[in-house]
Scaffold this active site. Structure first.
Site, PDB file in Angstrom:
ATOM      1  N   ASP A 266       0.814  -1.202   0.000  1.00  0.00           N
ATOM      2  CA  ASP A 266       0.000   0.000   0.000  1.00  0.00           C
ATOM      3  C   ASP A 266       0.857   1.265   0.000  1.00  0.00           C
ATOM      4  OD1 ASP A 266      -2.643   1.398   0.531  1.00  0.00           O
ATOM      5  OD2 ASP A 266      -1.514   2.011   2.307  1.00  0.00           O
ATOM      6  N   GLU A 303       1.183  -0.010  -4.897  1.00  0.00           N
ATOM      7  CA  GLU A 303       0.312   1.134  -5.140  1.00  0.00           C
ATOM      8  C   GLU A 303       1.117   2.372  -4.810  1.00  0.00           C
ATOM      9  OE1 GLU A 303      -3.521   3.507  -3.354  1.00  0.00           O
ATOM     10  OE2 GLU A 303      -2.038   2.484  -2.117  1.00  0.00           O
TER      11      GLU A 303
END
Length: 615
Positions: A266, A303
């Site tokens: 993330d 990401e």
């Protein structure tokens, strides 16, 4: 014990073949460290080692025993590398033997990245029960849909029972309300049996606020950098070697002991590390060593809010070696093309012009000026193959970050939903779906938490309100703490047999069949692609060539039918897919065969023809 020996050990409690527990804790802030365990709160002194590590070997601690640590008599605190918190973040850790599960996936082979068709899901809202066992019970639906990889939103232990997962405080643990580590191992095994890879979403850029006790043990955080969540995780300041060891070993654990196939990391732009070897590069190097040892392939997906190819370039080319990244800009351009509002970070995107650029270049901003950022942004992604880019028409972020959490099904027409889905599948990138989109799920996916500290809960409420200021939205956001916000976000499985949801489900299934059966669509080839943008018509013409196969796709985002032209007079074309066909409740049946020349395509539709090129 040497430095290298310590760095080769796994943090926390592990058990050898004889059942002896080996305990490793990094606690340089403590002068005395004690293990407290059992109902009688028995105490064992940990043995200090160099570099702030403490060790213990004992036959007194067994799998299933509850335990904590006392730091100079203070605490007790859960294990920083706890595998299971059966009573939540504030309770004791439970010793768990990672080697106890008997795996049946010896013949499992992870698909190549280009063949991934990813399905993102949130364990708590995917089913009514909200558990790993309930996910397992729905695997046949995913098999019939045709996806071959599920991506689990974060499952590391967070406060309470309701959370997106990005507030986890124990990276090694598995959420108790989902079923704990044993049930996750069972789920992964079941997925492999049915031909489905498992991607696990992990957060290495911050830890959540409630129950975060790692700072009591050691220098896990540094005030050298600041992030939206406070002090950064210490990847390059004093004492950072042990912190890096903690996270590298965490990645290896998921691959080695849970048989996870890929990690989605993330918001890696929030990882602050100026070491000569970036932490992501070090993880990749260690994962490669594990692959050589086990023969099992594993992937690292990131990401990031950066159009920076360093992350996905090979290590030997000066990159960090990540296998793939999410491409938010494809989504942003697609959303604006569909006629949705341009506010917040969407102001930079110019409908089909931006979408056409993302088809060609992956990044829309690759050195261009961004009005939202007030500066030039990004670099070109030339030479990076299509399988290193993951695209989507919706995901948890871009649904849940809306004030009301509306899915695309509530924002655009049924015809436009089909066009958005087809755009993802016809791209030269790896497709990702968000749970429920395959049947046009109408329930929202809203932001929810279940903090037990009222002051923190109120801070989340206020932060949620201020987050929407940039979007100039009026009204009240749903209360993230309310049980109803969580319940309203659950999928409605009863809809899949009802119109028009059943039709949408069949439409998605057919696209996945095409993605798998048509070599041209399977090959994420950016070189054999051309794009024509017709801005005034809100129309894109995509052409893709692979070997002797040629594909033409017309993407009509306008609310009017459009005249288009099939190329090459000497060729005849056969239909692969037309979202306007009656089979998908569309308004215009497209011919099965068509000659080069004029063709009319319906409003808000995707029409795809292909042929075999004669040599």
């Amino acid at each position: 014990m040497s430095y290298d020996d310590l760095m080769a050990m796994r943090p926390g409690v592990t058990f050898d073949a004889r059942g002896e527990a080996q305990v490793l804790v990094w606690a340089p802030k403590a002068e005395k460290l004690q293990l407290q365990f059992g109902e009688e709160a028995k105490m064992l002194d940990m043995e200090p080692k160099d570099y702030g590590f403490w060790t213990l070997q004992t036959r007194a601690l067994w799998p299933g025993d509850r335990y904590r640590f006392l730091l100079d008599g203070k605490g007790p605190y859960p294990d920083p590398a706890t595998l299971y918190q059966p009573e939540g973040v504030h309770g004791p850790s439970e010793a768990f033997d990672l080697q106890e599960y008997e795996w049946s996936d010896r013949n499992w082979k992870n698909p190549s990245m280009k063949d991934y068709i990813i399905y993102e899901l949130h364990t708590g809202t995917f089913t009514e029960e909200g558990t790993f066992a309930a996910v397992e019970a729905k695997l046949d639906h995913l098999v019939e849909l045709g996806v071959n990889a599920i991506e689990l939103m974060p499952v590391s232990q967070f406060a309470g029972d309701r959370n997106w997962g990005y507030d986890g405080v124990f990276p090694y643990s598995t959420q108790n309300s989902y079923g704990g580590p044993a049930m996750l191992q069972q789920l992964v095994d079941a997925c492999h049996e049915k031909g489905i890879a498992v991607i696990l979403d992990m957060v290495y850029n911050h830890l959540g606020p409630e129950g975060n006790t790692l700072g009591h043990f050691g220098h896990y955080f540094t005030d050298k950098y600041h992030t939206p969540w406070g002090d950064a995780i210490n990847f390059d300041d004093a004492w950072s070697d042990a912190v890096r060891h903690y996270f590298v070993q965490n990645a290896l654990m998921w691959f080695r002991d849970f048989h996870i196939d890929a990690l989605r990391l993330d918001a890696v732009h929030a990882i602050k590390d100026f070491s000569p070897v970036h932490i992501l590069q070090e993880i990749r190097q260690q994962v490669d060593a594990l692959v050589r040892e086990t023969g099992r392939e594993h992937y690292l997906i990131v990401e990031m809010d950066l159009n920076d190819t360093r992350f996905v370039k090979p290590i030997e080319a000066g990159g960090y070696g990540m296998h793939a990244q999410w491409v938010d800009e494809f989504h942003h351009a697609l959303r604006v093309s569909s006629g949705q509002e341009r506010n917040g970070y969407y102001v930079d995107f110019d409908g089909v012009a931006s979408l056409g650029k993302s088809f060609r270049d992956a990044y829309v901003f690759d050195g261009l000026y961004s009005d939202h950022r007030k500066r030039k942004f990004g670099i070109k992604a030339d030479g990076i193959p299509g399988q290193q880019f993951i695209v989507f028409s919706q995901n948890h972020d871009h649904i849940g970050n809306r004030m009301l959490g509306e899915r695309t099904s509530q924002l655009v027409s049924f015809e436009m939903q089909k066009l958005l889905a087809g755009t993802v599948f016809v791209s030269p990138f790896v497709p990702l779906l968000f749970m429920g989109e395959e049947w046009a799920e109408p329930n929202p996916f809203q932001y929810f938490v279940s903090h037990t500290e009222e002051e923190l809960a109120e801070a989340v409420r206020k932060g949620r309100k201020s987050e929407f200021a940039a979007f100039h939205l009026e009204g009240e956001a749903p209360d993230p703490m309310a049980v109803s916000t969580f319940e309203n976000s659950k999928l409605q499985w009863a809809l899949i047999d009802q119109p028009p949801h059943g039709t949408m489900l069949q439409y998605y299934r057919q696209w996945i069949v095409l993605r798998k059966s048509q070599q041209l669509l399977r090959e994420c080839d950016r070189n054999g692609l051309s794009v024509e943008v017709f801005g005034e018509k809100e129309l894109l013409c995509i052409q893709r060539v692979w070997g002797r196969q040629h594909l033409v796709a017309f993407l009509n985002f306008s609310k009017s039918s459009q005249e288009v032209s099939l190329p090459f007079e000497h060729l005849s074309w056969h239909k692969l897919m037309a979202s306007s066909d009656s089979a998908w409740n569309g308004p215009l049946e497209m011919p099965e065969q068509a000659e080069a020349g004029a063709l009319t395509v319906a409003a808000e539709s995707i029409t795809v023809y292909a042929n075999i090129i004669n040599s």
